[in-house]
Scaffold this active site. Sequence first.
Site, PDB file in Angstrom:
ATOM      1  N   TYR A 167      10.156   9.446 -20.694  1.00  0.00           N
ATOM      2  CA  TYR A 167      10.579   8.362 -19.639  1.00  0.00           C
ATOM      3  C   TYR A 167       9.645   7.922 -18.702  1.00  0.00           C
ATOM      4  CZ  TYR A 167      14.787  10.452 -21.156  1.00  0.00           C
ATOM      5  OH  TYR A 167      15.884  11.000 -22.249  1.00  0.00           O
ATOM      6  N   GLY A 198      15.483  15.138 -25.622  1.00  0.00           N
ATOM      7  CA  GLY A 198      14.294  14.148 -25.450  1.00  0.00           C
ATOM      8  C   GLY A 198      13.215  14.782 -24.621  1.00  0.00           C
ATOM      9  N   CYS A 245       3.460  -4.862  -5.598  1.00  0.00           N
ATOM     10  CA  CYS A 245       3.715  -5.266  -4.087  1.00  0.00           C
ATOM     11  C   CYS A 245       5.267  -4.991  -3.953  1.00  0.00           C
ATOM     12  CB  CYS A 245       3.672  -6.941  -4.226  1.00  0.00           C
ATOM     13  SG  CYS A 245       3.650  -7.736  -2.451  1.00  0.00           S
ATOM     14  N   TYR A 281      14.283   7.862  -9.295  1.00  0.00           N
ATOM     15  CA  TYR A 281      15.139   8.865  -9.050  1.00  0.00           C
ATOM     16  C   TYR A 281      14.603   9.783  -8.050  1.00  0.00           C
ATOM     17  CZ  TYR A 281      16.042   7.933 -14.305  1.00  0.00           C
ATOM     18  OH  TYR A 281      16.289   7.482 -15.356  1.00  0.00           O
ATOM     19  N   ARG A 288       9.731   6.849 -12.516  1.00  0.00           N
ATOM     20  CA  ARG A 288      10.700   7.988 -12.117  1.00  0.00           C
ATOM     21  C   ARG A 288      10.581   8.477 -10.665  1.00  0.00           C
ATOM     22  NH1 ARG A 288      10.566  12.569 -14.102  1.00  0.00           N
ATOM     23  NH2 ARG A 288      12.972  12.789 -14.242  1.00  0.00           N
TER      24      ARG A 288
HETATM   25  C1  LIG Z   1      23.272  10.049 -25.257  1.00  0.00           C
HETATM   26  C2  LIG Z   1      22.074  10.838 -24.955  1.00  0.00           C
HETATM   27  N1  LIG Z   1      21.103  11.565 -25.708  1.00  0.00           N
HETATM   28  C3  LIG Z   1      20.187  12.172 -25.652  1.00  0.00           C
HETATM   29  C4  LIG Z   1      19.318  12.011 -24.466  1.00  0.00           C
HETATM   30  C5  LIG Z   1      18.264  12.807 -24.121  1.00  0.00           C
HETATM   31  O1  LIG Z   1      18.310  13.412 -22.949  1.00  0.00           O
HETATM   32  P1  LIG Z   1      17.016  14.388 -22.441  1.00  0.00           P
HETATM   33  O2  LIG Z   1      15.767  13.341 -22.572  1.00  0.00           O
HETATM   34  O3  LIG Z   1      17.490  14.901 -21.180  1.00  0.00           O
HETATM   35  O4  LIG Z   1      16.822  15.424 -23.610  1.00  0.00           O
HETATM   36  C6  LIG Z   1      20.110  11.239 -23.334  1.00  0.00           C
HETATM   37  C7  LIG Z   1      19.532  11.031 -22.086  1.00  0.00           C
HETATM   38  O5  LIG Z   1      20.301  10.821 -21.133  1.00  0.00           O
HETATM   39  C8  LIG Z   1      21.375  10.344 -23.731  1.00  0.00           C
HETATM   40  O6  LIG Z   1      21.790   9.797 -22.794  1.00  0.00           O
END
Ligand SMILES: Cc1ncc(COP(=O)(O)O)c(C=O)c1O
Length: 451
Positions: free
Chosen positions: A409, A310, A379, A353, A349
């Site tokens: 994200y 992702g 706020c 985090y 984020r």
């Molecule tokens: C099951 C699963 N697949 C894929 C991803 C995608 O991960 P990333 O965005 O770090 O590539 C995540 C992210 O936490 C996930 O939980």
Amino acid sequence: MAEPGASQIQLPTAFHYLNNDFLCENTPVHLIENELENTTSGEDDCRPATPLYIYSQAQLQRNIQGYKNAIQSAKMLDRIHIFYAVKANANLHLMDLVRKQNCGAVTVSGYELQAALKTGFVPEMILLNGNGKQIWEIRLALKNGCMLNVDSLFDAENIISVARELQKPARVLIRVNPGLEQSSTPVHSYLSTALKNSKFGVPLHQFDQVLELLKAEHLIQLVGLHCHVGSTIRDATVYATVTRTLLDIRQKLITQGCTNLKYLDIGGGLGIDYYHGTNQGQSPLSTTGDLIQAIASLLPPDVEVIIEPGRSIVGNTGILVTKILGIKKSPDGGKQFVVVDAAMNDLIRPSFYQAYHHVLPVRKTDSSEDVYDIVGPVCESGDFLAVDRRLTQQPVKGELLAIMDVGAYGIAMASNYNMRGRAMEVMVDGNKWKIIRRRENFDSLVRTMID
Ligand SMILES: Cc1ncc(COP(=O)(O)O)c(C=O)c1O
């Protein structure tokens, strides 16, 4: 202590400066903002165009091509499949661009699955993952012929019962929780997904029970195994460890009569270079080539692999453009705050985090460096985009800043907290650009409320 400066940073190739203007591909970012300001300022209580997400189409395509090149170099073209993790960014236009690169999709909710179907992903190349799938979501997946990852005993029971109700075969993989120690996945604990105490996956002590249940149902086709170890991974050797673990389990299953284990779904998201080379203390970041090589070198000829990237596909394709509302100092002068119009609801984020995002001026000027907190109007004291950050030039009210690497994200985790509408999204292609999501206004926020 102040974080490193931004003077010598390595930018993704789609974002760069030309004559002091910050460009996305060939388009100056301030021109996009300016035009949107002129065309939309009459709408929505004269709200400004910012905060504004801007993405680069070329960068997105380049990132996917990077994976494809690595797969081709490893001679794995038909054996390693890229399933885009929709959770990173579910904008339909963006997903469509990903689909056109022949990727599959991994989804974690019914609506993500629906978004993948609506965008035209091939149903057989859509996978529904998740530790709390609901019956309607399983139904949606099975009706459309998508694959599912089995996450627990109760998940297996639910999938079996929906398969019986629909009299439809269910192609499933078992998500294994190998029970790792935190030290073996050195990422933020919120981003670790295969620890002993993680909520994800079938723990090893329950594996046989889940397996027996699945084997006993003729509508279930067990086609593989899945493991996801976490996100922001820097060292590709973890993919080799996961591949070995899954291959060992697969071997045992074969001896127990499971003969259709075609797939290993090797989850675990590769990190991206959020610091752009300015944090010398970080361990080296593996490349997509390292990831593919780590897996490919171990694969027996009858196994195909699904990877679920992702962040490494969309992370560095996007920036969040925000306007400086003003600057203020704490009474003892210990803090200087740059108050901007983007906030934790637009990009959570940093607050969630303590994630780092580089901040750059949209127009460079000659002025002195100093250290600031960049905070939003929400706020909450935890509403910040950067803390103790050295900016290379003095922030000026009304000027724009670009928060880097927010394609993953960013908008996906945005909320309406403090009744703030989600930001607009724009896709740039060379010197053309278009709005790919309108910003939310008051009506969007109250539409579902009952007065
Ligand atoms: C099951 C699963 N697949 C894929 C991803 C995608 O991960 P990333 O965005 O770090 O590539 C995540 C992210 O936490 C996930 O939980």
